[in-house]
Write a protein that holds these residues in place. Structure first.
Motif, mmCIF file in Angstrom:
data_model
loop_
_atom_site.group_PDB
_atom_site.id
_atom_site.type_symbol
_atom_site.label_atom_id
_atom_site.label_comp_id
_atom_site.label_asym_id
_atom_site.label_seq_id
_atom_site.Cartn_x
_atom_site.Cartn_y
_atom_site.Cartn_z
ATOM 1 N N LEU A 63 17.958 65.574 81.335
ATOM 2 C CA LEU A 63 18.120 64.033 81.528
ATOM 3 C C LEU A 63 17.879 63.237 82.769
ATOM 4 O O LEU A 63 17.993 61.857 82.661
ATOM 5 C CB LEU A 63 19.678 63.714 80.963
ATOM 6 C CG LEU A 63 20.273 64.196 79.605
ATOM 7 C CD1 LEU A 63 21.709 63.871 79.542
ATOM 8 C CD2 LEU A 63 19.382 63.514 78.490
ATOM 9 N N LYS A 64 17.593 63.809 83.783
ATOM 10 C CA LYS A 64 17.633 62.948 85.130
ATOM 11 C C LYS A 64 16.279 62.360 84.945
ATOM 12 O O LYS A 64 16.257 61.414 85.773
ATOM 13 C CB LYS A 64 17.518 64.192 86.178
ATOM 14 C CG LYS A 64 16.257 65.137 85.947
ATOM 15 C CD LYS A 64 16.595 66.275 87.313
ATOM 16 C CE LYS A 64 15.586 67.086 87.147
ATOM 17 N NZ LYS A 64 15.797 68.200 88.260
ATOM 18 N N ASP A 65 15.365 62.287 84.236
ATOM 19 C CA ASP A 65 14.307 61.339 84.271
ATOM 20 C C ASP A 65 14.447 60.304 83.519
ATOM 21 O O ASP A 65 13.733 59.279 83.646
ATOM 22 C CB ASP A 65 12.827 62.161 83.637
ATOM 23 C CG ASP A 65 12.600 63.486 84.619
ATOM 24 O OD1 ASP A 65 11.849 64.344 84.447
ATOM 25 O OD2 ASP A 65 12.958 63.130 85.955
ATOM 26 N N ARG A 66 15.571 60.353 82.625
ATOM 27 C CA ARG A 66 15.584 59.035 81.798
ATOM 28 C C ARG A 66 17.044 58.272 82.236
ATOM 29 O O ARG A 66 17.338 56.949 81.662
ATOM 30 C CB ARG A 66 15.672 59.320 80.172
ATOM 31 C CG ARG A 66 14.288 59.938 80.122
ATOM 32 C CD ARG A 66 14.343 60.212 78.216
ATOM 33 N NE ARG A 66 15.203 61.179 78.026
ATOM 34 C CZ ARG A 66 16.244 60.940 76.905
ATOM 35 N NH1 ARG A 66 16.544 59.782 76.513
ATOM 36 N NH2 ARG A 66 16.921 62.034 76.936
ATOM 37 N N PHE A 67 18.061 58.974 82.574
ATOM 38 C CA PHE A 67 19.352 58.322 82.966
ATOM 39 C C PHE A 67 19.677 58.415 84.182
ATOM 40 O O PHE A 67 19.220 59.238 85.112
ATOM 41 C CB PHE A 67 20.297 59.199 82.214
ATOM 42 C CG PHE A 67 20.290 59.503 80.682
ATOM 43 C CD1 PHE A 67 19.402 58.959 79.968
ATOM 44 C CD2 PHE A 67 21.631 60.141 80.045
ATOM 45 C CE1 PHE A 67 19.642 58.998 78.487
ATOM 46 C CE2 PHE A 67 21.869 60.100 78.828
ATOM 47 C CZ PHE A 67 20.686 59.405 78.058
ATOM 48 N N ALA A 68 20.404 57.354 84.749
ATOM 49 C CA ALA A 68 20.893 57.211 85.991
ATOM 50 C C ALA A 68 22.111 56.535 86.101
ATOM 51 O O ALA A 68 22.693 55.857 85.309
ATOM 52 C CB ALA A 68 19.943 55.977 86.612
ATOM 53 N N ILE A 69 22.953 57.179 86.872
ATOM 54 C CA ILE A 69 24.309 56.844 87.021
ATOM 55 C C ILE A 69 24.514 56.261 88.347
ATOM 56 O O ILE A 69 23.840 56.419 89.428
ATOM 57 C CB ILE A 69 25.146 58.087 87.261
ATOM 58 C CG1 ILE A 69 26.606 57.910 87.128
ATOM 59 C CG2 ILE A 69 25.012 58.901 88.233
ATOM 60 C CD1 ILE A 69 27.769 59.057 86.874
ATOM 61 N N SER A 70 25.398 55.170 88.302
ATOM 62 C CA SER A 70 25.761 54.579 89.853
ATOM 63 C C SER A 70 27.296 54.135 89.557
ATOM 64 O O SER A 70 27.996 54.403 88.621
ATOM 65 C CB SER A 70 25.026 53.142 89.995
ATOM 66 O OG SER A 70 25.352 52.312 88.613
ATOM 67 N N TYR A 79 28.502 53.320 86.050
ATOM 68 C CA TYR A 79 27.395 52.829 85.213
ATOM 69 C C TYR A 79 26.509 54.055 84.696
ATOM 70 O O TYR A 79 26.314 54.920 85.413
ATOM 71 C CB TYR A 79 26.931 51.497 85.447
ATOM 72 C CG TYR A 79 27.181 50.480 86.056
ATOM 73 C CD1 TYR A 79 27.820 50.515 87.419
ATOM 74 C CD2 TYR A 79 27.991 49.382 85.189
ATOM 75 C CE1 TYR A 79 28.475 49.301 87.651
ATOM 76 C CE2 TYR A 79 28.548 48.468 85.544
ATOM 77 C CZ TYR A 79 29.126 48.337 86.941
ATOM 78 O OH TYR A 79 29.710 47.201 87.312
ATOM 79 N N LEU A 80 26.167 54.006 83.469
ATOM 80 C CA LEU A 80 25.162 54.985 82.968
ATOM 81 C C LEU A 80 24.065 54.094 82.355
ATOM 82 O O LEU A 80 24.201 53.544 81.187
ATOM 83 C CB LEU A 80 25.433 56.020 81.945
ATOM 84 C CG LEU A 80 24.615 57.175 81.790
ATOM 85 C CD1 LEU A 80 24.557 57.987 82.895
ATOM 86 C CD2 LEU A 80 25.373 58.056 80.614
ATOM 87 N N GLN A 81 22.869 54.153 83.153
ATOM 88 C CA GLN A 81 21.652 53.337 82.485
ATOM 89 C C GLN A 81 20.954 54.544 82.074
ATOM 90 O O GLN A 81 20.273 55.408 82.301
ATOM 91 C CB GLN A 81 20.906 52.679 83.746
ATOM 92 C CG GLN A 81 19.586 52.179 83.382
ATOM 93 C CD GLN A 81 19.914 50.995 82.296
ATOM 94 O OE1 GLN A 81 20.679 49.943 82.730
ATOM 95 N NE2 GLN A 81 19.135 50.756 81.345
ATOM 96 N N MET A 82 20.687 54.132 80.637
ATOM 97 C CA MET A 82 20.117 55.423 79.574
ATOM 98 C C MET A 82 18.712 54.478 79.401
ATOM 99 O O MET A 82 18.620 53.527 78.267
ATOM 100 C CB MET A 82 20.770 55.769 78.436
ATOM 101 C CG MET A 82 22.240 56.198 79.029
ATOM 102 S SD MET A 82 23.082 56.755 77.464
ATOM 103 C CE MET A 82 23.428 55.137 76.553
ATOM 104 N N ASN A 83 17.621 55.096 79.499
ATOM 105 C CA ASN A 83 16.252 54.648 79.176
ATOM 106 C C ASN A 83 15.609 55.636 78.240
ATOM 107 O O ASN A 83 15.841 56.731 78.278
ATOM 108 C CB ASN A 83 15.494 54.343 80.328
ATOM 109 C CG ASN A 83 16.177 53.486 81.439
ATOM 110 O OD1 ASN A 83 16.432 52.183 81.083
ATOM 111 N ND2 ASN A 83 15.921 53.542 82.553
ATOM 112 N N GLY A 84 14.615 55.093 77.557
ATOM 113 C CA GLY A 84 13.841 55.818 76.671
ATOM 114 C C GLY A 84 14.662 56.724 75.740
ATOM 115 O O GLY A 84 14.359 57.949 75.340
ATOM 116 N N LEU A 85 15.815 55.926 75.064
ATOM 117 C CA LEU A 85 16.550 56.655 74.180
ATOM 118 C C LEU A 85 15.869 57.408 72.928
ATOM 119 O O LEU A 85 14.781 56.828 72.559
ATOM 120 C CB LEU A 85 17.740 55.774 73.795
ATOM 121 C CG LEU A 85 18.721 55.630 75.022
ATOM 122 C CD1 LEU A 85 19.690 54.355 74.678
ATOM 123 C CD2 LEU A 85 19.567 56.604 75.155
#
Length: 121
Positions: A63-70, A79-85
């Motif tokens: 998931l590390k290429d699509r999700f980002a935690i902050s 927060y969890l930003q989830m892209n390209g779901l």
């Protein structure tokens, strides 16, 4: 007591994005880390991502290429930003926080009740 509340889930189409939020409140002295996990129907809960108070992060490799935690430490919020779901991202997403309730106390894990993320066309 400590309360963990997730929000931001919903129904999206493949390729779209969502940002999940997790707020920790209550009897909190400090938070060492906050993390996200998910559980799809009929499957075991799995680790998604974690961030500590130093800003160090760790992700499920897939998931590390699509999700980002902050984390906003001032707001006790992650927060969890989830892209390209993708449809396979469909699951209940849970937040966990490692909390120290008073100075000198041990660290304890607390969990939220989860927020549903559904990805479907």
């Amino acid at each position: 007591q400590v309360q963990i509340v997730e929000s931001g889930g919903g129904l999206v189409q493949p390729g779209e994005s969502l940002r999940l939020s997790c707020v920790a409140s209550g009897n909190i002295f400090s938070i060492y880390s906050m993390g996200w996990y998910r559980q799809a129907a009929g499957k075991q809960r799995e680790f998604v991502a974690v961030i500590n108070k130093h800003g160090d992060t760790n992700y499920l490799d897939a998931l590390k290429d699509r999700f980002a935690i902050s984390m906003d430490k001032a707001k006790n919020t992650a927060y969890l930003q989830m892209n390209g779901l993708r449809p396979e991202d469909t699951a209940v997403y849970y937040c966990s926080a490692s909390v120290i309730r008073t100075s000198g106390d041990a660290m304890y894990p607390y969990w939220g009740r989860g927020t549903q993320v559904s990805v479907s066309s």
